[in-house]
Design a protein around this motif. Sequence first.
Motif, PDB file in Angstrom:
ATOM      1  N   UNK A 143      -1.088 -39.640 -30.410  1.00 41.86           N
ATOM      2  CA  UNK A 143       0.182 -39.543 -31.210  1.00 41.86           C
ATOM      3  C   UNK A 143       0.524 -40.823 -31.912  1.00 41.86           C
ATOM      4  N   UNK A 144      -0.205 -42.009 -31.726  1.00 44.06           N
ATOM      5  CA  UNK A 144      -0.206 -43.256 -32.234  1.00 44.06           C
ATOM      6  C   UNK A 144      -1.075 -43.369 -33.401  1.00 44.06           C
ATOM      7  N   UNK A 186      11.318 -41.817 -37.965  1.00 44.96           N
ATOM      8  CA  UNK A 186       9.993 -42.098 -37.478  1.00 44.96           C
ATOM      9  C   UNK A 186      10.122 -41.923 -35.740  1.00 44.96           C
ATOM     10  N   UNK A 187      10.992 -41.538 -35.104  1.00 44.59           N
ATOM     11  CA  UNK A 187      10.984 -41.564 -33.525  1.00 44.59           C
ATOM     12  C   UNK A 187      10.846 -40.081 -33.364  1.00 44.59           C
ATOM     13  N   UNK A 188      11.795 -39.229 -33.758  1.00 46.67           N
ATOM     14  CA  UNK A 188      11.368 -38.069 -33.281  1.00 46.67           C
ATOM     15  C   UNK A 188      11.136 -36.989 -34.352  1.00 46.67           C
ATOM     16  N   UNK A 196       3.500 -29.641 -28.958  1.00 45.38           N
ATOM     17  CA  UNK A 196       3.290 -31.267 -28.830  1.00 45.38           C
ATOM     18  C   UNK A 196       3.502 -31.832 -30.065  1.00 45.38           C
ATOM     19  N   UNK A 197       3.561 -33.181 -29.985  1.00 50.29           N
ATOM     20  CA  UNK A 197       3.887 -34.000 -31.305  1.00 50.29           C
ATOM     21  C   UNK A 197       2.983 -33.592 -32.385  1.00 50.29           C
ATOM     22  N   UNK A 198       3.574 -33.496 -33.592  1.00 46.88           N
ATOM     23  CA  UNK A 198       2.693 -32.852 -34.857  1.00 46.88           C
ATOM     24  C   UNK A 198       1.665 -34.104 -35.232  1.00 46.88           C
ATOM     25  N   UNK A 202      -2.238 -33.114 -35.953  1.00 42.07           N
ATOM     26  CA  UNK A 202      -2.767 -33.507 -37.250  1.00 42.07           C
ATOM     27  C   UNK A 202      -4.075 -34.361 -37.137  1.00 42.07           C
ATOM     28  N   UNK A 203      -4.122 -35.411 -36.204  1.00 41.60           N
ATOM     29  CA  UNK A 203      -5.408 -36.221 -35.722  1.00 41.60           C
ATOM     30  C   UNK A 203      -6.144 -35.181 -35.268  1.00 41.60           C
TER      31      UNK A 203
END
Length: 245
Positions: A143-144, A186-188, A196-198, A202-203
Amino acid sequence: MVHASLRAIGPVEEGAVGVVRALERAVGSTGTLLFLLGARDDLSWVNARPEPERADLLAAAAPFDKDATPADPEVGVLAEVFRQLPGTVVNDHPDARFGARGRQARALLAEPLPWDDYYGRGSILERFVRARGKVLRLGADSNTVTLLHLAENRVDLPTKRRVLRHHKVLTSSGTPRIRTVTCLDDTDGILDWPGEDYFTTILQDYLHHRAARLGTVGAAHSELIEAGDLLDHAVAWMHAHFSPD
């Protein structure tokens, strides 16, 4: 632009400094390295309090100083080591502070950065894509991928979640003052998303469908990705999945 986990890479001669030196050798004399630094902020909780209270809560706080404030611990040890190396260029923004070394370091960071919506138009991320940059992930969490914040700014949606933050910063004259920042969340995330975190989704979708150079650096599973291609993919993905039915 590097996202790296020293733990994932494993033991390296000279530790974190050795990793930076290896990256410098890899890009050569014509290349440039870029890291997101952010800023350590022990009073970040203040921005969860009602807005009228924030200035008073920050009154006794140490101001953000682009040359002295440590990097945000969440971006990793390597970013802080990179920041402290002589010759690293940094920009002056508590939320979007980057560090750069190499041929295009000053070109990427020298121009004034928008104080609000600092990941959108006129941002360092936009300059990075325009310079045909690449994203290098060395064992980093999925997610980074900071570049995807530029996609959030570019995707056309009727509503996006925004936030207002207060920071105590040093002015160009060295006088501390409290400033506000308004930007996409840009935090939530810019909207609620199940599971899971989108950014992770995407990645993973990009790596499954598009071209990336894959390999192992130390013990870290790693990817080298064309920034412009990833950005186009992310914007298209957001249009397809975030647009109302």
